[in-house]
Scaffold this active site. Structure first.
Site, short mmCIF file in Angstrom:
data_model
loop_
_atom_site.label_atom_id
_atom_site.label_comp_id
_atom_site.label_asym_id
_atom_site.label_seq_id
_atom_site.Cartn_x
_atom_site.Cartn_y
_atom_site.Cartn_z
CG HIS A 81 5.34 -5.19 10.62
ND1 HIS A 81 4.56 -4.17 11.08
CD2 HIS A 81 4.76 -5.58 9.46
CE1 HIS A 81 3.56 -3.94 10.26
NE2 HIS A 81 3.66 -4.79 9.25
CD GLU A 128 -1.45 -2.93 11.74
OE1 GLU A 128 -2.11 -3.00 10.68
OE2 GLU A 128 -0.30 -3.39 11.87
#
Length: 579
Positions: free
Chosen positions: A171, A401
């Site tokens: 990430h 998300e």
């Protein structure tokens, strides 16, 4: 009806009824707007179309009887070193000079965070592993055991709470040593990423059944190596660097997928794929075909850039290849700025997925060759999920998300977030009704966090984090109660059907027990620090009051003595009786 519009004559038409001015009888013909206006008058308002009305119901349960996994998303602590890796330039690129040295300190608050997750009732928890925390120089020459130990502790705590971990391998935080040699522009990173993933599969794979190779490669490539607004902050080769970085990101994902599939899947039994981010795009003028094409092109360039090779045919879409080649040649280049995959690479890349991980937040209005204002279009959630279904042959989809931020947020009554989440998740339920193979939904995020370039100004959390308090308490916002209700009910039970057992009473909500204060001994009693402090102040006050009383009595006694000595025959008074 249409009328004579002064200087514009009969060329401008405002009417609900069309008037044929070429006909001497001036006939009036109702337009569609006239019928719509009649409905508005009849209903005394504007009722939502059936497809836009709120849908009551529950998400389907899996064959095992488990509910649709409703998840929560949160990253780990970002270190100061990582910030240097994130933004490699000398100029400060994080708002308000914020640093991620501590952030919300999940590193030391595993128990508190798991308690928050349990109160929310989530079935899964998605978190990211920091590559430099595990392999400081980016290679397997040295493995940081302390860094790995933290993730083991977190995973064990989640499993003990019956919460399944979803682990993102990368990430955006890259070890400095790898960035020094070009980062994702250097093809050697493909093997480095495979080696890093191998360490995680070996050490954590026995407890993790859900892997995500890369989070938002579009952001890494375009914003990291094009605009410079995300890690690693490069912006001086915007026409070429993003496509080179993106090319290597796709190959790195494929290698990690094949490694897991060939070596670990049989004995670990997990799933592995990639998370791709994309906005939805609406044409600014739906009647303008150029705007319609611009909207389609926008989604293909953002979501399709990485989805098409992995989920379609191992190669970029024709839209991307044609447009980038044409613009490259027009700029005087001899070939396209978009690299080409070899035939063997296409075969290696194609089909490297077990599900479609998808991050989605908002919608843009597209026109001709560009786009402009971002809009809050909740039904876009359903539209883009249906687009994924049609474009990629209905793969299993996990929304990894979705959420909304508020800058400078201080109120716990976050009504805007409640409206956003309720609307978006309801559109996801409608997508299931449309036969989209939606397997799970993840909200960003369980608590406020360090949000890269915007630092702590951007707040996405269901829990408020007070960064001025050294203990960094997690305080539930009103949205935490909403999300807990949705997870317990696995959807939206119809209130018309009467009270539902999954719904909390209005005065109830997820809470986090305050941290027990360390006990101290005070006058033979075991008291909390706050209680001991109060007792000390009380004792001090009593002592001060006693001292004042003694001083007052002494003063009165001395005064009486003086009066007795100067006024003979007066009755003698004791200090006590005189007081």
């Amino acid at each position: 009806m249409d009328n004579f519009e002064w200087l514009n004559g009969y060329t401008v038409k405002f009417g609900l009824y069309h008037v044929d001015f070429n006909n001497a009888s001036r006939p009036r013909t109702a337009r569609a707007s006239a019928r719509y206006y009649t409905e508005v008058i009849t209903n005394n308002g504007m009722p939502l179309p059936r497809e836009d009305a709120f849908l009551y119901g529950q998400f389907p349960r899996a064959s095992s009887g488990a509910r649709l996994p409703l998840r929560i998303r949160q990253t780990s602590t970002v270190t100061r070193a990582v910030l240097r890796w994130v933004f490699a330039g000398e100029k400060e690129q994080v708002g308000n000079d914020d640093t991620g040295d501590v952030a919300c300190d999940s590193y030391h608050k595993i128990a508190e965070d798991v308690a928050a997750l349990r109160n929310l009732g989530v079935s899964h928890y998605r978190f990211s592993i920091s590559w430099p925390r595990v392999l400081p120089d980016g290679t397997t020459k040295y493995i940081n055991e302390a860094g790995l130990s933290y993730y083991v502790q977190l995973i064990d705590a989640l499993l003990a709470a019956n919460i399944k971990p979803q682990v993102t391998i990368y990430h955006w935080d890259l070890p400095q040593a790898l960035q020094d040699v070009g980062g994702w522009e250097n093809e050697t990173i493909v093997q480095r990423f495979r080696d890093y993933a191998d360490v995680l599969f070996q050490r954590l794979g026995g407890k993790v059944r859900f892997w995500i190779t890369l989070n938002e490669p579009f952001v890494i490539a375009l914003q990291g190596y094009g605009y410079g607004t995300a890690a690693p902050g490069i912006s001086f080769r915007p026409g070429t660097a993003p496509y080179i970085a993106g090319h290597n990101l796709i190959k790195a994902h494929a290698e990690a997928w094949h490694l897991y599939n060939d070596v670990y899947r049989a004995r670990q039994g997990g799933l592995i794929s990639i998370t791709i981010s994309s906005d939805w795009a609406e044409p600014r003028d739906p009647s303008n075909q150029e705007d319609v094409e611009a909207a389609r092109r926008y989604v293909q360039f953002m979501g399709g850039w990485f989805a098409h090779p992995i989920f379609k045919n191992g190669d970029y879409s024709e839209v991307m290849k044609t447009r980038i080649r044409d613009r490259s040649l027009a700029a005087g280049l001899s070939k396209s700025r978009l690299p080409e995959f070899t035939e063997s690479e296409k075969r290696r890349i194609n089909g490297t997925y077990d599900y479609f991980g998808f991050n989605h937040y908002t919608t843009v209005l597209a026109y001709n060759l560009d786009y402009d204002s971002w809009i809050s279009s909740f039904d876009a959630d359903r539209r883009i999920l249906n687009w994924l279904k049609e474009e990629y042959n209905n793969p299993p989809i996990y929304v990894t998300e979705n959420g909304v931020s508020q800058r400078g947020e201080t109120s716990l009554n976050d009504t805007a977030r409640i409206y956003y989440l309720r609307s978006y998740i309801n559109e996801a339920l409608k997508a299931v009704r449309d036969k989209v193979d939606l397997r799970g939904y993840t909200v960003w995020s369980v608590m406020d966090n360090f949000e890269w370039a915007t630092g702590f100004a951007e707040r996405f959390g269901l829990h408020f984090v007070n960064y001025t308090d050294p203990s960094l308490p997690r305080i539930p916002k009103a949205s935490a109660k909403l999300y807990a209700s949705i997870t317990r009910c696995n959807g939206f039970p119809d209130p018309a059907a009467g009270p539902h057992p999954c719904l909390q009473p209005e005065d109830a909500g997820p809470t986090i027990s305050p941290k027990r204060e360390e006990e101290v001994q005070f006058l033979g009693l075991a008291l909390g620090a706050t209680e001991a402090q109060t007792a000390l102040y009380t004792l001090f006050s009593l002592m001060l009051l006693g001292a004042c009383a003694v001083a007052f009595l002494s003063y009165k006694y001395c005064k009486r003595s003086k009066q007795r000595n100067t006024q003979p025959g007066q009755q003698e008074l004791s200090p006590v009786s005189s007081f």
